[in-house]
Design a protein around this motif. Structure first.
Motif, PDB file in Angstrom:
ATOM      1  N   ARG A  50       0.693  -1.000   0.065  1.00 41.14           N
ATOM      2  CA  ARG A  50       0.052  -0.075   0.044  1.00 41.14           C
ATOM      3  C   ARG A  50       0.896   1.200   0.163  1.00 41.14           C
ATOM      4  O   ARG A  50       1.005   2.116   1.091  1.00 41.14           O
ATOM      5  CB  ARG A  50      -0.882   0.100   0.954  1.00 41.14           C
ATOM      6  N   SER A  51       1.344   1.524  -1.228  1.00 47.64           N
ATOM      7  CA  SER A  51       2.253   2.754  -1.372  1.00 47.64           C
ATOM      8  C   SER A  51       2.131   3.014  -2.754  1.00 47.64           C
ATOM      9  O   SER A  51       2.282   1.977  -3.742  1.00 47.64           O
ATOM     10  CB  SER A  51       3.767   2.513  -0.857  1.00 47.64           C
ATOM     11  N   THR A  52       2.284   4.319  -3.250  1.00 48.04           N
ATOM     12  CA  THR A  52       2.137   4.837  -4.622  1.00 48.04           C
ATOM     13  C   THR A  52       3.804   5.029  -4.983  1.00 48.04           C
ATOM     14  O   THR A  52       3.947   5.446  -6.127  1.00 48.04           O
ATOM     15  CB  THR A  52       1.491   5.926  -4.757  1.00 48.04           C
ATOM     16  N   ALA A  53       4.553   4.994  -4.125  1.00 48.30           N
ATOM     17  CA  ALA A  53       6.244   5.000  -4.656  1.00 48.30           C
ATOM     18  C   ALA A  53       6.498   4.107  -5.477  1.00 48.30           C
ATOM     19  O   ALA A  53       6.290   2.991  -5.608  1.00 48.30           O
ATOM     20  CB  ALA A  53       6.963   4.852  -3.299  1.00 48.30           C
ATOM     21  N   ALA A  54       7.482   4.504  -6.600  1.00 50.60           N
ATOM     22  CA  ALA A  54       8.258   3.796  -7.333  1.00 50.60           C
ATOM     23  C   ALA A  54       8.894   2.680  -6.427  1.00 50.60           C
ATOM     24  O   ALA A  54       9.702   3.142  -5.463  1.00 50.60           O
ATOM     25  CB  ALA A  54       8.882   4.519  -8.439  1.00 50.60           C
ATOM     26  N   ILE A  55       9.180   1.213  -6.901  1.00 46.21           N
ATOM     27  CA  ILE A  55       9.811   0.342  -6.081  1.00 46.21           C
ATOM     28  C   ILE A  55      11.475   0.508  -6.930  1.00 46.21           C
ATOM     29  O   ILE A  55      11.616   0.285  -7.978  1.00 46.21           O
ATOM     30  CB  ILE A  55       9.160  -1.092  -6.592  1.00 46.21           C
ATOM     31  N   THR A  56      12.207   0.858  -5.796  1.00 48.27           N
ATOM     32  CA  THR A  56      13.758   0.889  -6.239  1.00 48.27           C
ATOM     33  C   THR A  56      14.674   0.162  -5.436  1.00 48.27           C
ATOM     34  O   THR A  56      15.757   0.092  -5.865  1.00 48.27           O
ATOM     35  CB  THR A  56      14.182   2.533  -5.709  1.00 48.27           C
ATOM     36  N   SER A  57      14.116  -0.763  -4.461  1.00 45.29           N
ATOM     37  CA  SER A  57      14.840  -1.578  -3.863  1.00 45.29           C
ATOM     38  C   SER A  57      14.050  -2.936  -3.603  1.00 45.29           C
ATOM     39  O   SER A  57      12.672  -2.616  -3.057  1.00 45.29           O
ATOM     40  CB  SER A  57      15.880  -1.335  -2.890  1.00 45.29           C
ATOM     41  N   ILE A  58      14.607  -3.977  -3.276  1.00 45.41           N
ATOM     42  CA  ILE A  58      13.744  -5.317  -2.997  1.00 45.41           C
ATOM     43  C   ILE A  58      14.757  -6.197  -2.151  1.00 45.41           C
ATOM     44  O   ILE A  58      15.736  -6.651  -2.489  1.00 45.41           O
ATOM     45  CB  ILE A  58      13.322  -6.256  -4.074  1.00 45.41           C
ATOM     46  N   LYS A  59      14.198  -6.280  -0.959  1.00 48.29           N
ATOM     47  CA  LYS A  59      15.018  -7.038   0.127  1.00 48.29           C
ATOM     48  C   LYS A  59      14.195  -8.465   0.013  1.00 48.29           C
ATOM     49  O   LYS A  59      12.970  -8.522   0.433  1.00 48.29           O
ATOM     50  CB  LYS A  59      14.847  -6.530   1.557  1.00 48.29           C
ATOM     51  N   VAL A  60      14.994  -9.540   0.068  1.00 47.68           N
ATOM     52  CA  VAL A  60      14.402 -10.923   0.018  1.00 47.68           C
ATOM     53  C   VAL A  60      15.136 -11.526   1.537  1.00 47.68           C
ATOM     54  O   VAL A  60      16.370 -11.505   1.569  1.00 47.68           O
ATOM     55  CB  VAL A  60      15.074 -11.827  -1.238  1.00 47.68           C
ATOM     56  N   PHE A  61      14.242 -12.186   2.222  1.00 44.27           N
ATOM     57  CA  PHE A  61      14.734 -13.060   3.291  1.00 44.27           C
ATOM     58  C   PHE A  61      13.729 -13.966   3.776  1.00 44.27           C
ATOM     59  O   PHE A  61      12.592 -14.293   3.160  1.00 44.27           O
ATOM     60  CB  PHE A  61      14.597 -11.830   4.571  1.00 44.27           C
ATOM     61  N   PHE A  62      13.897 -14.788   4.563  1.00 44.96           N
ATOM     62  CA  PHE A  62      13.004 -15.709   5.267  1.00 44.96           C
ATOM     63  C   PHE A  62      12.568 -14.884   6.657  1.00 44.96           C
ATOM     64  O   PHE A  62      12.375 -13.915   6.779  1.00 44.96           O
ATOM     65  CB  PHE A  62      13.609 -17.006   5.489  1.00 44.96           C
ATOM     66  N   ASP A  63      12.811 -15.592   7.796  1.00 47.98           N
ATOM     67  CA  ASP A  63      12.968 -15.152   8.960  1.00 47.98           C
ATOM     68  C   ASP A  63      14.256 -14.986   9.747  1.00 47.98           C
ATOM     69  O   ASP A  63      14.599 -15.936   9.998  1.00 47.98           O
ATOM     70  CB  ASP A  63      11.972 -15.679  10.185  1.00 47.98           C
ATOM     71  N   ALA A  64      14.932 -13.947   9.374  1.00 44.85           N
ATOM     72  CA  ALA A  64      16.319 -13.756   9.665  1.00 44.85           C
ATOM     73  C   ALA A  64      16.757 -14.106  11.053  1.00 44.85           C
ATOM     74  O   ALA A  64      18.026 -14.736  11.375  1.00 44.85           O
ATOM     75  CB  ALA A  64      16.812 -12.435   9.344  1.00 44.85           C
ATOM     76  N   THR A  65      15.705 -14.125  12.064  1.00 50.09           N
ATOM     77  CA  THR A  65      16.156 -14.466  13.410  1.00 50.09           C
ATOM     78  C   THR A  65      15.925 -15.897  13.606  1.00 50.09           C
ATOM     79  O   THR A  65      16.667 -16.732  14.471  1.00 50.09           O
ATOM     80  CB  THR A  65      15.280 -13.861  14.384  1.00 50.09           C
ATOM     81  N   LEU A  66      15.582 -16.742  12.573  1.00 47.83           N
ATOM     82  CA  LEU A  66      15.320 -18.045  12.757  1.00 47.83           C
ATOM     83  C   LEU A  66      15.769 -18.841  11.538  1.00 47.83           C
ATOM     84  O   LEU A  66      15.931 -20.092  11.679  1.00 47.83           O
ATOM     85  CB  LEU A  66      13.598 -18.457  12.978  1.00 47.83           C
ATOM     86  N   SER A  67      15.864 -18.273  10.464  1.00 44.57           N
ATOM     87  CA  SER A  67      16.260 -18.887   9.161  1.00 44.57           C
ATOM     88  C   SER A  67      16.950 -17.942   8.245  1.00 44.57           C
ATOM     89  O   SER A  67      16.616 -16.917   7.920  1.00 44.57           O
ATOM     90  CB  SER A  67      14.885 -19.642   8.565  1.00 44.57           C
ATOM     91  N   ASN A  68      17.999 -18.612   7.712  1.00 48.39           N
ATOM     92  CA  ASN A  68      18.828 -17.776   6.687  1.00 48.39           C
ATOM     93  C   ASN A  68      18.644 -18.264   5.107  1.00 48.39           C
ATOM     94  O   ASN A  68      18.165 -19.589   4.920  1.00 48.39           O
ATOM     95  CB  ASN A  68      20.277 -17.738   7.074  1.00 48.39           C
ATOM     96  N   ILE A  69      19.087 -17.448   4.232  1.00 49.80           N
ATOM     97  CA  ILE A  69      19.107 -17.888   2.893  1.00 49.80           C
ATOM     98  C   ILE A  69      20.180 -18.995   2.796  1.00 49.80           C
ATOM     99  O   ILE A  69      21.107 -18.668   3.076  1.00 49.80           O
ATOM    100  CB  ILE A  69      18.865 -16.830   1.786  1.00 49.80           C
ATOM    101  N   LEU A  70      19.734 -20.082   2.124  1.00 50.03           N
ATOM    102  CA  LEU A  70      20.979 -21.060   2.212  1.00 50.03           C
ATOM    103  C   LEU A  70      22.138 -20.807   1.130  1.00 50.03           C
ATOM    104  O   LEU A  70      21.710 -20.199  -0.053  1.00 50.03           O
ATOM    105  CB  LEU A  70      20.347 -22.361   1.695  1.00 50.03           C
ATOM    106  N   SER A  71      23.230 -21.158   1.430  1.00 50.09           N
ATOM    107  CA  SER A  71      24.369 -21.016   0.513  1.00 50.09           C
ATOM    108  C   SER A  71      24.104 -21.761  -0.651  1.00 50.09           C
ATOM    109  O   SER A  71      23.430 -22.674  -0.807  1.00 50.09           O
ATOM    110  CB  SER A  71      25.705 -21.517   1.233  1.00 50.09           C
ATOM    111  N   GLY A  72      24.538 -21.198  -1.989  1.00 53.20           N
ATOM    112  CA  GLY A  72      24.165 -21.825  -3.336  1.00 53.20           C
ATOM    113  C   GLY A  72      22.659 -21.345  -3.846  1.00 53.20           C
ATOM    114  O   GLY A  72      22.513 -21.717  -5.146  1.00 53.20           O
ATOM    115  N   THR A  73      21.967 -20.559  -3.008  1.00 54.62           N
ATOM    116  CA  THR A  73      20.875 -20.329  -3.641  1.00 54.62           C
ATOM    117  C   THR A  73      21.075 -19.061  -4.756  1.00 54.62           C
ATOM    118  O   THR A  73      21.765 -18.163  -4.390  1.00 54.62           O
ATOM    119  CB  THR A  73      19.871 -19.525  -2.527  1.00 54.62           C
TER     120      THR A  73
END
Length: 164
Positions: free
Chosen positions: A131-154
């Motif tokens: 819910r924003s009219t701003a242009a998208i200039t960045s995208i952060k991808v994650f799982f739940d950083a305190t409980l799970s990380n993105i796996l090496s090789g992804t």
């Protein structure tokens, strides 16, 4: 990919990571497509995304998922991120495709379709709204950083869709 798909950025993680951010996304395309092929250090948390550093409760989604025997759906509002119901595996065999439509428009809220699958468990489709009219200039991808990380090789690739 078709000639209308232009790679903006791609990476393959050399080690587990809490998140990955695509930044300085140009506003010169009609749409964006993000493809994540990999997994997570824990197989219990959905893929999530935040745009433009927005961590407020400005996201909502509707999802459908199935595992071959059972189907389910749900709706969430006032989330702090977009997501896909498809939970990852702890191996590199999960895939998510996110379509960011009309991402550079500054007069409408942003809709993102996310399809994901975990080959050993389920498939899911989510319709997300930022819910924003701003242009998208960045995208952060994650799982739940305190409980799970993105796996090496992804591998993570962001494509711009050129106007026809």
């Amino acid at each position: 990919m078709p000639a209308t798909y232009e790679p903006i950025a791609t990476t393959t993680l050399g080690s587990n990571a809490a998140s990955y951010t695509f930044s300085s996304i140009p506003g010169t395309y009609t749409d964006l497509v993000l493809i994540v092929n990999g997994g997570a250090t824990s197989a219990t948390y959905s893929l999530k995304m935040q745009v433009n550093g927005d961590t407020a409760s400005n996201y909502s989604d509707t999802s459908m998922q199935g595992n071959g025997t059972t189907a389910a759906s749900n709706r969430n509002t006032s989330n702090t991120s977009m997501r896909s119901e498809a939970t990852p595996t702890t191996t590199l065999n999960s895939v998510w495709i996110a379509n960011f439509m009309n991402y550079a428009n500054t007069t409408t809220n942003k809709t993102v379709l996310v399809r994901g699958n975990n080959a050993s468990a389920l498939v899911a489709a989510n319709v997300n709204l930022w819910r924003s009219t701003a242009a998208i200039t960045s995208i952060k991808v994650f799982f739940d950083a305190t409980l799970s990380n993105i796996l090496s090789g992804t591998s993570l690739t962001l494509y711009g869709i050129k106007a026809a």
